[in-house]
Design a protein around this motif. Structure first.
Motif, PDB file in Angstrom:
ATOM      1  N   LYS A   1      -7.747  14.524  -4.065  1.00  0.00           N
ATOM      2  CA  LYS A   1      -8.342  13.218  -4.342  1.00  0.00           C
ATOM      3  C   LYS A   1      -9.698  13.446  -4.982  1.00  0.00           C
ATOM      4  O   LYS A   1     -10.319  14.503  -4.795  1.00  0.00           O
ATOM      5  CB  LYS A   1      -8.508  12.405  -3.056  1.00  0.00           C
ATOM      6  CG  LYS A   1      -9.459  13.038  -2.055  1.00  0.00           C
ATOM      7  CD  LYS A   1      -9.521  12.261  -0.745  1.00  0.00           C
ATOM      8  CE  LYS A   1     -10.442  12.982   0.244  1.00  0.00           C
ATOM      9  NZ  LYS A   1     -10.472  12.323   1.569  1.00  0.00           N
TER      10      LYS A   1
ATOM     11  N   ASP B   1      -6.320   4.439  -6.769  1.00  0.00           N
ATOM     12  CA  ASP B   1      -6.429   3.853  -5.425  1.00  0.00           C
ATOM     13  C   ASP B   1      -7.565   2.829  -5.471  1.00  0.00           C
ATOM     14  O   ASP B   1      -8.708   3.121  -5.111  1.00  0.00           O
ATOM     15  CB  ASP B   1      -6.695   4.971  -4.422  1.00  0.00           C
ATOM     16  CG  ASP B   1      -6.491   4.552  -2.981  1.00  0.00           C
ATOM     17  OD1 ASP B   1      -6.162   3.384  -2.740  1.00  0.00           O
ATOM     18  OD2 ASP B   1      -6.676   5.412  -2.095  1.00  0.00           O
TER      19      ASP B   1
ATOM     20  N   SER C   1      -7.772   4.912   4.359  1.00  0.00           N
ATOM     21  CA  SER C   1      -8.666   5.636   3.458  1.00  0.00           C
ATOM     22  C   SER C   1      -8.572   7.144   3.622  1.00  0.00           C
ATOM     23  O   SER C   1      -9.339   7.888   3.019  1.00  0.00           O
ATOM     24  CB  SER C   1     -10.119   5.193   3.678  1.00  0.00           C
ATOM     25  OG  SER C   1     -10.507   5.404   5.028  1.00  0.00           O
TER      26      SER C   1
ATOM     27  N   THR D   1     -15.732   8.484  -5.556  1.00  0.00           N
ATOM     28  CA  THR D   1     -16.360   7.695  -4.501  1.00  0.00           C
ATOM     29  C   THR D   1     -16.890   6.418  -5.138  1.00  0.00           C
ATOM     30  O   THR D   1     -16.922   6.277  -6.362  1.00  0.00           O
ATOM     31  CB  THR D   1     -17.518   8.456  -3.825  1.00  0.00           C
ATOM     32  OG1 THR D   1     -18.486   8.825  -4.829  1.00  0.00           O
ATOM     33  CG2 THR D   1     -17.022   9.709  -3.122  1.00  0.00           C
ATOM     34  N   THR D   2     -17.327   5.494  -4.317  1.00  0.00           N
ATOM     35  CA  THR D   2     -17.834   4.224  -4.828  1.00  0.00           C
ATOM     36  C   THR D   2     -19.205   4.408  -5.465  1.00  0.00           C
ATOM     37  O   THR D   2     -20.087   5.048  -4.891  1.00  0.00           O
ATOM     38  CB  THR D   2     -17.931   3.195  -3.693  1.00  0.00           C
ATOM     39  OG1 THR D   2     -16.647   3.043  -3.095  1.00  0.00           O
ATOM     40  CG2 THR D   2     -18.421   1.856  -4.213  1.00  0.00           C
TER      41      THR D   2
ATOM     42  N   ASP E   1      -5.204   1.867  -0.433  1.00  0.00           N
ATOM     43  CA  ASP E   1      -5.692   0.513  -0.182  1.00  0.00           C
ATOM     44  C   ASP E   1      -5.652  -0.263  -1.498  1.00  0.00           C
ATOM     45  O   ASP E   1      -6.496  -0.093  -2.357  1.00  0.00           O
ATOM     46  CB  ASP E   1      -7.110   0.540   0.382  1.00  0.00           C
ATOM     47  CG  ASP E   1      -7.506  -0.783   1.027  1.00  0.00           C
ATOM     48  OD1 ASP E   1      -6.786  -1.782   0.815  1.00  0.00           O
ATOM     49  OD2 ASP E   1      -8.530  -0.823   1.745  1.00  0.00           O
TER      50      ASP E   1
ATOM     51  N   ARG F   1      -8.947  -0.099  -4.135  1.00  0.00           N
ATOM     52  CA  ARG F   1      -9.979  -0.504  -3.181  1.00  0.00           C
ATOM     53  C   ARG F   1     -10.690   0.688  -2.551  1.00  0.00           C
ATOM     54  O   ARG F   1     -11.813   0.558  -2.052  1.00  0.00           O
ATOM     55  CB  ARG F   1      -9.373  -1.403  -2.089  1.00  0.00           C
ATOM     56  CG  ARG F   1     -10.412  -2.013  -1.156  1.00  0.00           C
ATOM     57  CD  ARG F   1      -9.819  -3.083  -0.267  1.00  0.00           C
ATOM     58  NE  ARG F   1      -9.703  -4.356  -0.984  1.00  0.00           N
ATOM     59  CZ  ARG F   1      -9.087  -5.427  -0.468  1.00  0.00           C
ATOM     60  NH1 ARG F   1      -8.479  -5.351   0.716  1.00  0.00           N
ATOM     61  NH2 ARG F   1      -9.052  -6.551  -1.151  1.00  0.00           N
ATOM     62  N   ASN F   2     -10.085   1.856  -2.597  1.00  0.00           N
ATOM     63  CA  ASN F   2     -10.752   3.064  -2.099  1.00  0.00           C
ATOM     64  C   ASN F   2     -11.613   3.729  -3.160  1.00  0.00           C
ATOM     65  O   ASN F   2     -12.250   4.758  -2.881  1.00  0.00           O
ATOM     66  CB  ASN F   2      -9.725   4.068  -1.572  1.00  0.00           C
ATOM     67  CG  ASN F   2      -9.206   3.724  -0.187  1.00  0.00           C
ATOM     68  OD1 ASN F   2      -9.952   3.210   0.659  1.00  0.00           O
ATOM     69  ND2 ASN F   2      -7.932   3.990   0.058  1.00  0.00           N
ATOM     70  N   ASP F   3     -11.633   3.189  -4.376  1.00  0.00           N
ATOM     71  CA  ASP F   3     -12.462   3.719  -5.470  1.00  0.00           C
ATOM     72  C   ASP F   3     -12.253   5.215  -5.683  1.00  0.00           C
ATOM     73  O   ASP F   3     -13.207   6.000  -5.734  1.00  0.00           O
ATOM     74  CB  ASP F   3     -13.948   3.428  -5.203  1.00  0.00           C
ATOM     75  CG  ASP F   3     -14.287   1.952  -5.345  1.00  0.00           C
ATOM     76  OD1 ASP F   3     -13.672   1.289  -6.190  1.00  0.00           O
ATOM     77  OD2 ASP F   3     -15.164   1.462  -4.609  1.00  0.00           O
ATOM     78  N   ARG F   4     -10.999   5.586  -5.851  1.00  0.00           N
ATOM     79  CA  ARG F   4     -10.694   7.004  -6.052  1.00  0.00           C
ATOM     80  C   ARG F   4      -9.340   7.165  -6.731  1.00  0.00           C
ATOM     81  O   ARG F   4      -8.574   6.214  -6.874  1.00  0.00           O
ATOM     82  CB  ARG F   4     -10.678   7.734  -4.704  1.00  0.00           C
ATOM     83  CG  ARG F   4      -9.534   7.294  -3.797  1.00  0.00           C
ATOM     84  CD  ARG F   4      -9.613   7.941  -2.427  1.00  0.00           C
ATOM     85  NE  ARG F   4      -8.479   7.532  -1.581  1.00  0.00           N
ATOM     86  CZ  ARG F   4      -8.322   7.894  -0.313  1.00  0.00           C
ATOM     87  NH1 ARG F   4      -9.227   8.664   0.266  1.00  0.00           N
ATOM     88  NH2 ARG F   4      -7.263   7.499   0.375  1.00  0.00           N
TER      89      ARG F   4
ATOM     90  N   GLN G   1      -1.517   1.819   4.458  1.00  0.00           N
ATOM     91  CA  GLN G   1      -2.889   1.367   4.254  1.00  0.00           C
ATOM     92  C   GLN G   1      -3.870   2.256   5.008  1.00  0.00           C
ATOM     93  O   GLN G   1      -3.652   2.637   6.156  1.00  0.00           O
ATOM     94  CB  GLN G   1      -3.064  -0.073   4.719  1.00  0.00           C
ATOM     95  CG  GLN G   1      -4.441  -0.640   4.384  1.00  0.00           C
ATOM     96  CD  GLN G   1      -4.546  -2.118   4.670  1.00  0.00           C
ATOM     97  OE1 GLN G   1      -3.791  -2.657   5.456  1.00  0.00           O
ATOM     98  NE2 GLN G   1      -5.478  -2.785   4.000  1.00  0.00           N
TER      99      GLN G   1
ATOM    100  N   ASN H   1       0.816  -1.221   0.000  1.00  0.00           N
ATOM    101  CA  ASN H   1       0.000   0.000   0.000  1.00  0.00           C
ATOM    102  C   ASN H   1       0.851   1.273   0.000  1.00  0.00           C
ATOM    103  O   ASN H   1       0.670   2.174   0.811  1.00  0.00           O
ATOM    104  CB  ASN H   1      -0.942  -0.003   1.212  1.00  0.00           C
ATOM    105  CG  ASN H   1      -1.910  -1.154   1.179  1.00  0.00           C
ATOM    106  OD1 ASN H   1      -2.784  -1.226   0.310  1.00  0.00           O
ATOM    107  ND2 ASN H   1      -1.744  -2.095   2.109  1.00  0.00           N
TER     108      ASN H   1
END
Length: 348
Positions: free
Chosen positions: A221, A203, A180, A224-225, A186, A205-208, A178, A160
């Motif tokens: 940044k 990024d 958010s 978002t998901t 992540d 797993r953080n959807d960004r 690691q 990470n």
């Protein structure tokens, strides 16, 4: 298809590729790099049961097949290794490719935890990297890119973090942990730099997407998901063009999203693929296959992206989308406003 917004027009040009274990096609392509004279280098990750299909295909943007860099190593033994004793030239889980200023090829390998180096003609140069969490060590390296000084940024996914090296493997620095929060990561994946030396990271797993200075200071940044505009579902790659537009491979949403330099949504690309020249050649040689296609239902869905995993923008404003699950590259051109109405419908 053409999309025009905020002074930019994105025009579909053509598709390269078809599903093949070798030769004129790709098998689970994951990354590409653009070289001089319209050369392209495409990494096929393939699957573990077809080790012979893990390769780098050399071709042109015009779809001329040049050759391939095959798997020269003892792959069976390498699957039991973590990198230190891996065979020269072997590829197990190749993930990303980039070129230095001399057009040597650098390839990250998640399984072998190393960066492999080849000449542009496919000659083995060497490799560096071992598994670990210390400075200069990797845990499943993924995205790689060079800055203007020929230093290499490596996305160290399992740790990470982002690491920076000279091109011969001397460790220069690292950042990330690691989480958010701002500057935390992540399972990051893709990476690119802009003309000012800033670093953009997908990024995953953080959807960004996060933006940093070249030495790792957090700048911004976005994302978002979700499935809406400016939302992501496991973004795998990011690219920045010379005007500062940002392109994101929104992998699990089967699309590429485009943003301006302030991360404001511009447009989305869903795919416009036509049959490639290689695909047409195969159909010409197999009339029964062409007949089957003519009677098949639902082929219009072929044009859409499925699992776009990589995005690259070259200095001619051409956008290359690595359409992994359909074993091809879709190519678009960003056109300036004055070009509208002057395109003759051919390839760009």
């Amino acid at each position: 298809m053409t999309t025009q917004v905020q002074g930019a027009t994105f025009r579909y040009s053509h598709t390269i590729g078809r599903g093949e274990e070798a030769g004129t096609g790709f098998k689970n392509p994951v990354s590409l790099a653009r070289g001089a004279d319209d050369m392209m280098y495409v990494v096929s990750r393939s699957y573990d049961y077809r080790a012979d299909s893990k390769r780098i295909t050399i071709c042109t943007v015009g779809e001329d097949y040049i050759g391939e860099i095959g798997n020269a190593g003892r792959l069976g033994a390498d699957l039991m290794d973590t990198g230190e004793n891996a065979s020269p030239g072997s590829l197990v889980w190749p993930t990303s490719i980039t070129l230095d200023k001399e057009e040597n090829l650098y390839v990250s390998d998640e399984w072998l935890n190393r960066i492999a180096i080849f000449t542009k003609d496919g000659e083995w140069v060497g490799a560096w990297g071992i598994r670990g969490s210390g400075d200069g060590e990797f845990d499943q390296p993924s995205g790689i890119t060079f800055d203007s000084e020929d230093n290499l940024y490596v996305v160290d996914t399992g740790n990470n973090r982002i690491q920076r090296y000279t091109k011969d493997g001397r460790f220069l620095g690292q950042w990330g942990r690691q989480g958010s929060g701002d500057g935390e990561l992540d399972m990051p994946w893709g990476i690119d730099t802009d003309s000012e030396g800033n670093v953009y990271v997908a990024d995953w797993r953080n959807d960004r997407i996060q933006k940093f200075t070249g030495d790792g200071q957090f700048l911004m940044k976005f994302g978002t998901t979700g499935k809406g505009e400016g939302e992501f579902n496991r973004p795998t790659d990011v690219a920045v063009d010379k005007e500062g537009l940002i392109y994101v491979a929104d992998w699990d949403n089967d699309r590429v999203q485009v943003f301006d330099g302030q991360a404001r949504f511009i447009t989305v690309i869903l795919g416009d693929a036509t049959l490639s020249k290689w695909g047409e050649t195969k159909l010409d040689a197999n009339p029964e296959m062409r007949l089957q296609r003519e009677v098949a239902q639902g082929l219009e869905r072929e044009r859409f992206l499925r699992g776009p995993i990589g995005v690259v923008v070259d200095d001619q404003d051409r956008l290359f989308i690595v359409d992994s699950q359909r074993n091809r590259i879709q190519i678009y051109r960003k056109l300036p406003p004055y070009f509208l109405g002057r395109w003759d419908g051919g390839r760009l």
